[in-house]
Every structure is written in C-alpha cells, then in structure tokens.
Design a protein around this motif. Structure first.
Motif, PDB file in Angstrom:
ATOM      1  N   PHE A  59       5.045  55.237  27.708  1.00 59.39           N
ATOM      2  CA  PHE A  59       4.796  54.821  26.329  1.00 59.39           C
ATOM      3  C   PHE A  59       3.579  53.898  26.305  1.00 59.39           C
ATOM      4  CE2 PHE A  59       9.269  55.536  26.998  1.00 59.39           C
ATOM      5  CZ  PHE A  59       9.646  56.321  25.920  1.00 59.39           C
ATOM      6  N   ARG A  60       2.756  54.019  25.252  1.00 60.38           N
ATOM      7  CA  ARG A  60       1.605  53.125  25.114  1.00 60.38           C
ATOM      8  C   ARG A  60       1.412  52.760  23.652  1.00 60.38           C
ATOM      9  NH1 ARG A  60      -4.218  55.954  24.845  1.00 60.38           N
ATOM     10  NH2 ARG A  60      -3.660  57.850  23.700  1.00 60.38           N
ATOM     11  N   SER A  61       0.607  51.734  23.437  1.00 56.97           N
ATOM     12  CA  SER A  61       0.303  51.292  22.081  1.00 56.97           C
ATOM     13  C   SER A  61      -1.066  50.628  22.076  1.00 56.97           C
ATOM     14  CB  SER A  61       1.366  50.294  21.583  1.00 56.97           C
ATOM     15  OG  SER A  61       1.411  49.162  22.444  1.00 56.97           O
ATOM     16  N   ASN A  62      -1.624  50.461  20.875  1.00 57.26           N
ATOM     17  CA  ASN A  62      -2.886  49.749  20.680  1.00 57.26           C
ATOM     18  C   ASN A  62      -4.039  50.334  21.480  1.00 57.26           C
ATOM     19  OD1 ASN A  62      -1.543  47.868  18.989  1.00 57.26           O
ATOM     20  ND2 ASN A  62      -0.893  46.701  20.790  1.00 57.26           N
ATOM     21  N   GLY A  63      -4.046  51.665  21.648  1.00 62.17           N
ATOM     22  CA  GLY A  63      -5.150  52.314  22.328  1.00 62.17           C
ATOM     23  C   GLY A  63      -5.247  52.031  23.813  1.00 62.17           C
ATOM     24  N   SER A  64      -4.168  51.587  24.430  1.00 54.30           N
ATOM     25  CA  SER A  64      -4.182  51.281  25.856  1.00 54.30           C
ATOM     26  C   SER A  64      -4.554  52.523  26.672  1.00 54.30           C
ATOM     27  CB  SER A  64      -2.810  50.771  26.293  1.00 54.30           C
ATOM     28  OG  SER A  64      -2.751  50.634  27.699  1.00 54.30           O
ATOM     29  N   GLN A  65      -5.256  52.309  27.793  1.00 50.62           N
ATOM     30  CA  GLN A  65      -5.635  53.402  28.683  1.00 50.62           C
ATOM     31  C   GLN A  65      -4.528  53.753  29.673  1.00 50.62           C
ATOM     32  OE1 GLN A  65      -8.657  55.091  28.235  1.00 50.62           O
ATOM     33  NE2 GLN A  65      -8.482  53.817  26.406  1.00 50.62           N
ATOM     34  N   THR A  66      -3.452  53.004  29.665  1.00 52.52           N
ATOM     35  CA  THR A  66      -2.311  53.285  30.534  1.00 52.52           C
ATOM     36  C   THR A  66      -1.021  53.287  29.714  1.00 52.52           C
ATOM     37  OG1 THR A  66      -1.982  50.953  31.086  1.00 52.52           O
ATOM     38  CG2 THR A  66      -3.424  52.246  32.532  1.00 52.52           C
ATOM     39  N   MET A  67       0.004  53.898  30.270  1.00 52.91           N
ATOM     40  CA  MET A  67       1.334  53.881  29.676  1.00 52.91           C
ATOM     41  C   MET A  67       2.282  53.101  30.575  1.00 52.91           C
ATOM     42  SD  MET A  67       2.107  57.713  28.235  1.00 52.91           S
ATOM     43  CE  MET A  67       1.158  58.466  26.916  1.00 52.91           C
ATOM     44  N   LYS A  68       3.160  52.337  29.976  1.00 49.25           N
ATOM     45  CA  LYS A  68       4.260  51.747  30.721  1.00 49.25           C
ATOM     46  C   LYS A  68       5.268  52.851  31.002  1.00 49.25           C
ATOM     47  CE  LYS A  68       3.927  47.092  28.761  1.00 49.25           C
ATOM     48  NZ  LYS A  68       4.649  46.045  27.986  1.00 49.25           N
TER      49      LYS A  68
END
Length: 238
Positions: A59-68
């Motif tokens: 899952f990612r948010s705010n345009g992050s380049q990685t997902m948790k």
C-alpha cells in the motif's frame, strides 16, 4: 484487519526453495553498450508448503515511490490478521516487486560467495504446481504467472500471492541476474537459493530456507562449459 504479534502456526506458509535447474553457460558478445561476458544462467523455484498461502500486499499514499508491504494470514478462507513485511518498489519491468523474497549466489567449493545475482525484487505469483496433494492445496488458482496483479505505475495497492502447493519460478538469463563467470576459474561451485533472506516473512519452518545445486565449470573464456551432477539421483538437466 488486526495486526498480529504472533501469527498462529496453523496459518503459516512454509517457503521452500527447490534446487536450481535449467542451468547452462552462455556467451554474450561485445556490444556498443556492454563488454563481452560469460554468464551462468539458471532457473530458481520457490514453493509454498505449510498450512496457508503466502499473501503479501503493498500500500502507498502521497505519491510515494515505495509501498509498505504486509503479510496476511488466512484460515478457512478468511483473513485473520497481518504483520508488516518490508517494502515493494516499482521495477524496470513495469511491475511492483517485493524486495525480500529470495536471493541467489554462486558459492565456491568452500561455500564462500564467488558471485552474487543482482536480482532483488519479485512479483510473487504461481507459475508451477509442485505438491497439490497437500491438505488445502489449491488446484486451480485464479491466475497463473504475470497474468496476476503485479500493479501499474499508478497503483495504490497490490496483492501478490502464492497458493498452498504452488511455486514461483524465475529464470536468470540476463546479465546482472545470471552469474557473471567471465573471470571465475574452472572448478566446482554451488548455486545457492535463499528464500526469505531478511526474515521479514513469517513461516512455519526456516530450517529449509536454503537450497544448493552443485555445478562444475570448465572450458575457456568465451566458450565456458557447465556440468550439473544429478541431485538425489534425479537428473532434470537431461
């Protein structure tokens, strides 16, 4: 769903790397962009035993380049909880890759590292049925291979899953992922496949997380050869 401190043993998968196979030596000629190189290509399969599937979701948010990334646990067809399990990143293969699935190394006869594969990320998906007589094994997954949900550049979440009884096979056939043996002396070596190398995934048995396949390198530069002895009397190379 609930975050679990200690996922129950009855819901844990067992990640098992099979001995490497499909092994061959190949010479890549010089190009304007790269030097000539001798590469050792191989296939590596990790399959799921134990009591449940391997379910990794990012899952990612705010345009992050990685997902948790999180590992989810199932019982009787229902999710019972999850734990944090590393990260996912978007790869040059246009897929979201889980970072901590497997590691490949070529070991010398003394079991020290001679060459490492640069393969770091994986889109986890079922490609090969390995043991479908296990209790609760899935005979017909909803998808096979990369027809699954490896995600798009704009994806906010992905689910990458290996059902019980199934394996995920990757062929290391490009420079950087295959082993560069251009300057590796002839002799006896071992292809090592390590699953869950950073121990971020919960599994029922960690004693079987490493497999070794013996190979014997020969030939001359530009014309390398490889012999692969049978494994436990089984010779899948012929």
């Amino acid at each position: 769903v609930a975050t679990l401190r200690n996922p129950p043993q009855s819901a844990l998968p067992d990640l098992v790397p099979l001995p490497s196979w499909g092994i061959r030596a190949f010479h890549f000629p010089k190009t304007p962009a790269s030097r000539a190189a001798d590469e050792l290509m191989f296939g590596a399969t990790v399959w799921i035993g134990g009591s449940g599937p391997l379910d990794v979701e990012g899952f990612r948010s705010n345009g992050s380049q990685t997902m948790k990334a999180y590992q989810y646990f199932w019982r009787n067809g229902h999710v019972i909880g999850r734990v944090r399990a590393g990260t996912m990143g978007f790869s040059g293969y246009n897929q979201w890759h889980f970072k901590s699935f497997a590691r490949y190394q070529l070991l010398g006869s003394d079991k020290t590292v001679a060459v490492r594969s640069h393969k770091e990320g994986f889109c986890i998906a079922p490609t090969d049925a390995v043991n479908l007589v296990l209790p609760d094994a899935v005979w017909q997954p909803s998808f096979l291979g990369l027809n699954g949900a490896c995600g798009t550049p704009t994806a906010l979440s992905v689910q990458e899953m290996l059902p019980l009884g199934w394996g995920d096979t990757y062929f290391q056939s490009v420079p950087g992922q295959a082993f560069n043996i251009t300057h590796v002396p002839n002799g006896t070596y071992y292809i090592e496949v390590i699953v869950n190398p950073e121990k971020v995934l919960h599994e029922s048995d960690t004693s079987n997380d490493v497999s070794l396949r013996k190979v014997i390198l020969g030939g001359t530069r530009g014309h390398r050869t490889v012999r692969v002895p049978a494994f436990d009397g089984i010779d899948p190379e012929h």
